[in-house]
Design a protein around this motif. Structure first.
Motif, PDB file in Angstrom:
ATOM      1  N   PHE A  36    -117.407 -52.585  38.069  1.00  0.00           N
ATOM      2  CA  PHE A  36    -118.626 -53.219  37.791  1.00  0.00           C
ATOM      3  C   PHE A  36    -119.538 -52.366  37.047  1.00  0.00           C
ATOM      4  O   PHE A  36    -119.350 -51.177  36.786  1.00  0.00           O
ATOM      5  CB  PHE A  36    -119.437 -53.496  38.852  1.00  0.00           C
ATOM      6  N   LEU A  37    -120.338 -52.972  35.928  1.00  0.00           N
ATOM      7  CA  LEU A  37    -121.024 -52.144  35.036  1.00  0.00           C
ATOM      8  C   LEU A  37    -122.329 -52.683  34.830  1.00  0.00           C
ATOM      9  O   LEU A  37    -122.691 -53.983  34.881  1.00  0.00           O
ATOM     10  CB  LEU A  37    -120.270 -52.224  33.541  1.00  0.00           C
ATOM     11  N   ILE A  38    -123.468 -51.748  34.865  1.00  0.00           N
ATOM     12  CA  ILE A  38    -125.054 -52.157  34.528  1.00  0.00           C
ATOM     13  C   ILE A  38    -125.014 -52.181  33.072  1.00  0.00           C
ATOM     14  O   ILE A  38    -124.844 -50.964  32.394  1.00  0.00           O
ATOM     15  CB  ILE A  38    -125.916 -51.707  35.252  1.00  0.00           C
ATOM     16  N   THR A  71    -117.728 -62.710  40.883  1.00  0.00           N
ATOM     17  CA  THR A  71    -116.921 -64.007  40.265  1.00  0.00           C
ATOM     18  C   THR A  71    -116.183 -63.370  39.207  1.00  0.00           C
ATOM     19  O   THR A  71    -116.460 -62.353  38.676  1.00  0.00           O
ATOM     20  CB  THR A  71    -117.899 -65.114  39.640  1.00  0.00           C
ATOM     21  N   THR A  72    -114.985 -63.962  38.952  1.00  0.00           N
ATOM     22  CA  THR A  72    -114.157 -63.737  37.723  1.00  0.00           C
ATOM     23  C   THR A  72    -114.239 -64.648  36.625  1.00  0.00           C
ATOM     24  O   THR A  72    -113.525 -64.458  35.550  1.00  0.00           O
ATOM     25  CB  THR A  72    -112.584 -63.734  38.112  1.00  0.00           C
ATOM     26  N   GLY A  86    -117.254 -58.202  29.631  1.00  0.00           N
ATOM     27  CA  GLY A  86    -117.695 -58.263  31.207  1.00  0.00           C
ATOM     28  C   GLY A  86    -118.087 -59.670  31.715  1.00  0.00           C
ATOM     29  O   GLY A  86    -118.793 -60.292  31.085  1.00  0.00           O
ATOM     30  N   VAL A  87    -117.594 -59.922  32.852  1.00  0.00           N
ATOM     31  CA  VAL A  87    -117.860 -61.280  33.471  1.00  0.00           C
ATOM     32  C   VAL A  87    -119.303 -60.994  34.200  1.00  0.00           C
ATOM     33  O   VAL A  87    -119.578 -60.289  35.049  1.00  0.00           O
ATOM     34  CB  VAL A  87    -116.830 -61.902  34.161  1.00  0.00           C
ATOM     35  N   ASP A  88    -120.500 -61.992  33.527  1.00  0.00           N
ATOM     36  CA  ASP A  88    -121.740 -61.871  34.205  1.00  0.00           C
ATOM     37  C   ASP A  88    -121.572 -62.244  35.659  1.00  0.00           C
ATOM     38  O   ASP A  88    -120.930 -63.253  36.224  1.00  0.00           O
ATOM     39  CB  ASP A  88    -122.533 -62.772  33.376  1.00  0.00           C
ATOM     40  N   ARG A 134    -118.602 -57.798  35.501  1.00  0.00           N
ATOM     41  CA  ARG A 134    -117.130 -57.151  36.351  1.00  0.00           C
ATOM     42  C   ARG A 134    -116.173 -57.385  34.954  1.00  0.00           C
ATOM     43  O   ARG A 134    -116.117 -58.118  34.200  1.00  0.00           O
ATOM     44  CB  ARG A 134    -116.891 -58.119  37.337  1.00  0.00           C
ATOM     45  N   PHE A 135    -115.299 -56.066  35.038  1.00  0.00           N
ATOM     46  CA  PHE A 135    -114.262 -56.057  34.175  1.00  0.00           C
ATOM     47  C   PHE A 135    -113.475 -57.343  34.367  1.00  0.00           C
ATOM     48  O   PHE A 135    -112.979 -57.594  35.485  1.00  0.00           O
ATOM     49  CB  PHE A 135    -113.405 -54.774  34.706  1.00  0.00           C
TER      50      PHE A 135
END
Length: 265
Positions: free
Chosen positions: A41-43, A89-90, A106-108, A129-130
């Motif tokens: 995960f990434l901010i 979620t993906t 990235g998936v919000d 998310r990656f």
């Protein structure tokens, strides 16, 4: 000759959200992308640029839990904030995501978690998310990586931390360096600098690049306060053409599970 006398895994760490607190675990399932869920995960800002503790040291106080990730849930805790359980979620909308010179997507993960992070950090952000179908290659070594700076595994050793702390007025904990695998039992400090092939239990890593350290190492991971060490001392003792070095980046050659106390050959 590389000294690997009686070396074993001392501790294992994963960081589900890049830049936030890590979690120490007894075992890590390691794929080509590194530890399961590590930097998954990434901010990001609205323009897609990632946030780090360089500008937002308070990120160190955000604790993501690994406990629910296998069931698709992510629990977040932070001082002064209610805990939040996110069902990730993906297949949500995809956003631009940039980590240094790399740009991907990235998936919000939705408005609720975005609001939680934005409120705590005092700036508008999103959590992504990656994507499961995205590939990101390492610059060196032919490995793969998610949202980490550049490599899937960071290896450090207790001997090297002891050598550094012997030069400091106040000893620092290993969490300043945010490693994945910490090796104990190497009799000489900086043995990780000499190793290339690194079998650990059923996993085999290849060390491919020294880790140049930045100002994040000056952030106390328990209080988010900034200081001057260890960069001041590393600048005197560990300065190379690659930067101020502590630890080594590795890629995964043989996936599997690594456990605390596994033999490091």
């Amino acid at each position: 000759m590389v000294d690997t006398f009686a070396a074993r895994v001392w501790s294992l760490h994963a960081y589900p959200i890049k830049g936030c607190a890590g979690t120490e675990v007894d075992k890590l399932a390691i794929s080509a992308y590194g530890p399961a869920h590590d930097r998954e995960f990434l901010i990001i800002r609205p323009d897609g640029k990632f946030l780090t503790q360089r500008e937002f040291p308070r990120m160190a106080l955000i604790e993501p839990s690994l406990d629910g990730l296998a069931e698709g849930k992510l629990r977040l805790t932070a001082p002064g904030h209610d805990d939040l359980m996110v069902t990730f979620t993906t297949d949500g909308p995809q956003r631009l995501a940039t980590v240094w010179k790399w740009t991907g997507t990235g998936v919000d993960q939705g408005d609720e978690v975005a609001s939680w992070f934005s409120d705590f950090l005092g700036t508008e952000v999103r959590l992504v998310r990656f994507p499961p179908d995205m590939t990101r290659n390492t610059t060196v070594g032919g490995g793969q990586v998610r949202y980490a700076d550049g490599y899937p595994i960071l290896v450090t050793s207790t001997a090297s931390l002891d050598a550094l702390n012997a030069q400091l007025d106040e000893a620092l904990p290993m969490d300043r360096f945010r490693p994945n695998v910490v090796v104990d039992g190497w009799r000489r400090p900086w043995t990780e600098d000499q190793v290339v092939d690194l079998p650990i239990g059923e996993v085999r890593l290849e060390i491919v690049k020294p880790c140049a350290r930045c100002v994040v190492t000056t952030v106390d991971q328990r209080t988010a306060e900034k200081g001057r060490e260890p960069l001041r001392t590393l600048g005197r003792t560990r300065r190379t053409e690659a930067g101020l070095i502590f630890g080594q980046n590795a890629v995964v050659r043989t996936p599997g599970t690594v456990r605390v106390a596994d033999r490091v050959c």
